[in-house]
Design an enzyme around this catalytic site. Sequence first.
Site, PDB file in Angstrom:
ATOM      1  N   LYS A   1       0.802  -0.911  -0.155  1.00 51.99           N
ATOM      2  CA  LYS A   1      -0.046  -0.330  -0.179  1.00 51.99           C
ATOM      3  C   LYS A   1       1.124   1.104  -0.153  1.00 51.99           C
ATOM      4  CE  LYS A   1      -2.235  -1.659   3.890  1.00 51.99           C
ATOM      5  NZ  LYS A   1      -1.807  -2.141   4.198  1.00 51.99           N
TER       6      LYS A   1
ATOM      7  N   ARG B   1      -9.645   0.672   8.742  1.00 54.05           N
ATOM      8  CA  ARG B   1      -8.831  -0.756   9.552  1.00 54.05           C
ATOM      9  C   ARG B   1      -9.765  -1.187  10.297  1.00 54.05           C
ATOM     10  NH1 ARG B   1      -3.022  -1.462   9.629  1.00 54.05           N
ATOM     11  NH2 ARG B   1      -2.928   0.923   8.452  1.00 54.05           N
TER      12      ARG B   1
ATOM     13  N   ARG C   1      11.482  -5.473   4.904  1.00 56.56           N
ATOM     14  CA  ARG C   1      11.780  -4.710   4.927  1.00 56.56           C
ATOM     15  C   ARG C   1      12.281  -3.671   5.345  1.00 56.56           C
ATOM     16  NH1 ARG C   1       6.079  -1.839   5.611  1.00 56.56           N
ATOM     17  NH2 ARG C   1       5.585  -2.128   7.565  1.00 56.56           N
TER      18      ARG C   1
ATOM     19  N   ARG D   1      11.409  -1.616  11.344  1.00 56.31           N
ATOM     20  CA  ARG D   1      10.528  -0.803  12.110  1.00 56.31           C
ATOM     21  C   ARG D   1       9.991  -1.665  13.111  1.00 56.31           C
ATOM     22  NH1 ARG D   1       5.742   0.640   8.167  1.00 56.31           N
ATOM     23  NH2 ARG D   1       4.720  -0.331   9.892  1.00 56.31           N
TER      24      ARG D   1
ATOM     25  N   ARG E   1       0.301  -8.645  13.966  1.00 58.71           N
ATOM     26  CA  ARG E   1      -0.590  -7.513  12.829  1.00 58.71           C
ATOM     27  C   ARG E   1      -1.092  -8.440  11.878  1.00 58.71           C
ATOM     28  NH1 ARG E   1       4.196  -4.432  10.514  1.00 58.71           N
ATOM     29  NH2 ARG E   1       3.028  -3.177   9.354  1.00 58.71           N
TER      30      ARG E   1
HETATM   31  P1  AP5 Z   1       5.118  -1.255   1.807  1.00 59.70           P
HETATM   32  O1  AP5 Z   1       4.294  -0.855   0.957  1.00 59.70           O
HETATM   33  O2  AP5 Z   1       5.792  -0.677   2.888  1.00 59.70           O
HETATM   34  O3  AP5 Z   1       3.791  -2.503   2.189  1.00 59.70           O
HETATM   35  P2  AP5 Z   1       2.146  -1.696   3.158  1.00 59.70           P
HETATM   36  O4  AP5 Z   1       0.715  -2.655   2.750  1.00 59.70           O
HETATM   37  O5  AP5 Z   1       2.236  -0.031   3.132  1.00 59.70           O
HETATM   38  O6  AP5 Z   1       2.805  -2.442   4.420  1.00 59.70           O
HETATM   39  P3  AP5 Z   1       2.779  -1.420   6.558  1.00 59.70           P
HETATM   40  O7  AP5 Z   1       3.464  -2.555   7.130  1.00 59.70           O
HETATM   41  O8  AP5 Z   1       3.015  -0.505   5.943  1.00 59.70           O
HETATM   42  O9  AP5 Z   1       1.121  -1.620   6.696  1.00 59.70           O
HETATM   43  P4  AP5 Z   1       0.920  -1.660   7.915  1.00 59.70           P
HETATM   44  O10 AP5 Z   1      -1.119  -1.399   6.741  1.00 59.70           O
HETATM   45  O11 AP5 Z   1       0.836  -2.631   8.951  1.00 59.70           O
HETATM   46  O12 AP5 Z   1       1.032  -0.435   8.681  1.00 59.70           O
HETATM   47  P5  AP5 Z   1       0.599   0.881   8.626  1.00 59.70           P
HETATM   48  O13 AP5 Z   1       1.670   1.698   8.553  1.00 59.70           O
HETATM   49  O14 AP5 Z   1       0.006   1.677   8.192  1.00 59.70           O
HETATM   50  O15 AP5 Z   1       5.655  -3.078   1.448  1.00 59.70           O
HETATM   51  C1  AP5 Z   1       6.150  -3.942   2.528  1.00 59.70           C
HETATM   52  C2  AP5 Z   1       7.747  -3.882   1.764  1.00 59.70           C
HETATM   53  O16 AP5 Z   1       8.062  -5.136   0.545  1.00 59.70           O
HETATM   54  C3  AP5 Z   1       8.721  -3.654   1.754  1.00 59.70           C
HETATM   55  O17 AP5 Z   1      10.161  -3.760   1.909  1.00 59.70           O
HETATM   56  C4  AP5 Z   1       8.734  -3.022   0.205  1.00 59.70           C
HETATM   57  O18 AP5 Z   1      10.088  -2.219  -0.329  1.00 59.70           O
HETATM   58  C5  AP5 Z   1       8.453  -4.479  -0.358  1.00 59.70           C
HETATM   59  N1  AP5 Z   1       7.498  -4.469  -1.948  1.00 59.70           N
HETATM   60  C6  AP5 Z   1       6.169  -3.713  -1.911  1.00 59.70           C
HETATM   61  N2  AP5 Z   1       5.480  -4.342  -2.968  1.00 59.70           N
HETATM   62  C7  AP5 Z   1       5.896  -4.754  -3.628  1.00 59.70           C
HETATM   63  C8  AP5 Z   1       6.488  -6.044  -4.795  1.00 59.70           C
HETATM   64  N3  AP5 Z   1       5.277  -6.013  -5.385  1.00 59.70           N
HETATM   65  N4  AP5 Z   1       6.699  -7.011  -4.530  1.00 59.70           N
HETATM   66  C9  AP5 Z   1       8.282  -6.980  -3.790  1.00 59.70           C
HETATM   67  N5  AP5 Z   1       8.507  -6.456  -2.664  1.00 59.70           N
HETATM   68  C10 AP5 Z   1       6.794  -5.460  -2.355  1.00 59.70           C
HETATM   69  O19 AP5 Z   1       0.289   0.674  10.534  1.00 59.70           O
HETATM   70  C11 AP5 Z   1       1.105   0.253  11.701  1.00 59.70           C
HETATM   71  C12 AP5 Z   1       0.314   0.223  12.870  1.00 59.70           C
HETATM   72  O20 AP5 Z   1      -0.298   1.731  13.200  1.00 59.70           O
HETATM   73  C13 AP5 Z   1      -0.684  -0.333  12.981  1.00 59.70           C
HETATM   74  O21 AP5 Z   1       0.022  -2.053  13.229  1.00 59.70           O
HETATM   75  C14 AP5 Z   1      -1.573  -0.071  13.734  1.00 59.70           C
HETATM   76  O22 AP5 Z   1      -0.848   0.230  14.762  1.00 59.70           O
HETATM   77  C15 AP5 Z   1      -1.618   1.953  13.904  1.00 59.70           C
HETATM   78  N6  AP5 Z   1      -2.097   1.399  12.913  1.00 59.70           N
HETATM   79  C16 AP5 Z   1      -2.587   2.533  11.011  1.00 59.70           C
HETATM   80  N7  AP5 Z   1      -3.384   3.005  10.776  1.00 59.70           N
HETATM   81  C17 AP5 Z   1      -4.150   2.468  11.425  1.00 59.70           C
HETATM   82  C18 AP5 Z   1      -5.655   2.818  11.669  1.00 59.70           C
HETATM   83  N8  AP5 Z   1      -6.588   2.919  11.075  1.00 59.70           N
HETATM   84  N9  AP5 Z   1      -6.770   2.633  12.697  1.00 59.70           N
HETATM   85  C19 AP5 Z   1      -5.514   1.210  13.802  1.00 59.70           C
HETATM   86  N10 AP5 Z   1      -4.668   1.511  13.957  1.00 59.70           N
HETATM   87  C20 AP5 Z   1      -3.378   2.184  13.204  1.00 59.70           C
END
Ligand code: AP5
Length: 226
Positions: free
Chosen positions: A16, A91, A130, A163, A174
């Site tokens: 994402k 979410r 990552r 991270r 997660r």
């Molecule tokens: P990446 O693009 O970083 O993936 P992502 O989907 O953005 O993953 P996140 O871990 O950031 O999402 P998340 O939803 O768990 O965490 P968030 O920060 O939102 O890609 C991942 C890896 O794969 C990278 O190394 C990239 O290079 C590689 N990659 C990408 N595409 C690829 C491909 N096509 N092929 C191969 N490799 C690829 O949230 C963190 C925390 O915040 C949550 O756990 C929660 O505690 C809190 N939080 C955030 N939003 C909320 C909410 N709405 N409600 C409650 N708590 C929340």
Amino acid sequence: MTELNLVLLGPPGSGKGTQGERLQEELRLPYYATGDILRAAVRDETELGKLAKEYMDRGNLVPDDVIVGAIAERLSSGEATDGFILDGFPRTVPQAEALADKLSELGRELTGVLLIDAGDDEVTRRLGGRRTCVKNGHVFHVEFNPPQREGVCDVDGSELIVRDDDKPDVIGNRLEQYHAKTEPLIGFYDERGLLRRIDGRAAPDEVSAELRGTLETLKLEANGAI
Ligand code: AP5
């Protein structure tokens, strides 16, 4: 052109953030990634950050009211009148309902919800490898997208770190949280005719191409052309 109000949905590590950054550059729309917003709040030790830290470190979701307030504020601010890209929000079903209420209050609605999906094994490999830039959150992968110099961000030269919630014991939780609390949104948005599925297992450029095609269709639909 009608405004483009988009949500990126999908499991942790499905890409994402990677695709959200590209979309932001192409569409020139405000991009609100709740994970980035919360990590910045933790780093700056704001009230929001103090509240969110313990949930995030364990891979749990922060309480709905905390994150709903932060997003509602941004949508009302006037900077997102031409549209927006939400990444990581909503979410949970209560968050999705709160978003619909907020948009309706503003006389607006979602254009589409883009589900970027990849299986649990694949996202686990992606999260495990990552590396994230400590300053601006730029994302790399030791195998799939390595930086030119190990441990150094190609974009701004700052340090690359693992991270806290990308450590193996937290990744499993997660994913559990995703399946239990976020996956129900797939049905929620499908019933409302908003869901569009993107194959997140493909290489990043292929995922971008599929997203572009889907957006073209959404734009035509939004303008009443199809
Ligand atoms: P990446 O693009 O970083 O993936 P992502 O989907 O953005 O993953 P996140 O871990 O950031 O999402 P998340 O939803 O768990 O965490 P968030 O920060 O939102 O890609 C991942 C890896 O794969 C990278 O190394 C990239 O290079 C590689 N990659 C990408 N595409 C690829 C491909 N096509 N092929 C191969 N490799 C690829 O949230 C963190 C925390 O915040 C949550 O756990 C929660 O505690 C809190 N939080 C955030 N939003 C909320 C909410 N709405 N409600 C409650 N708590 C929340």
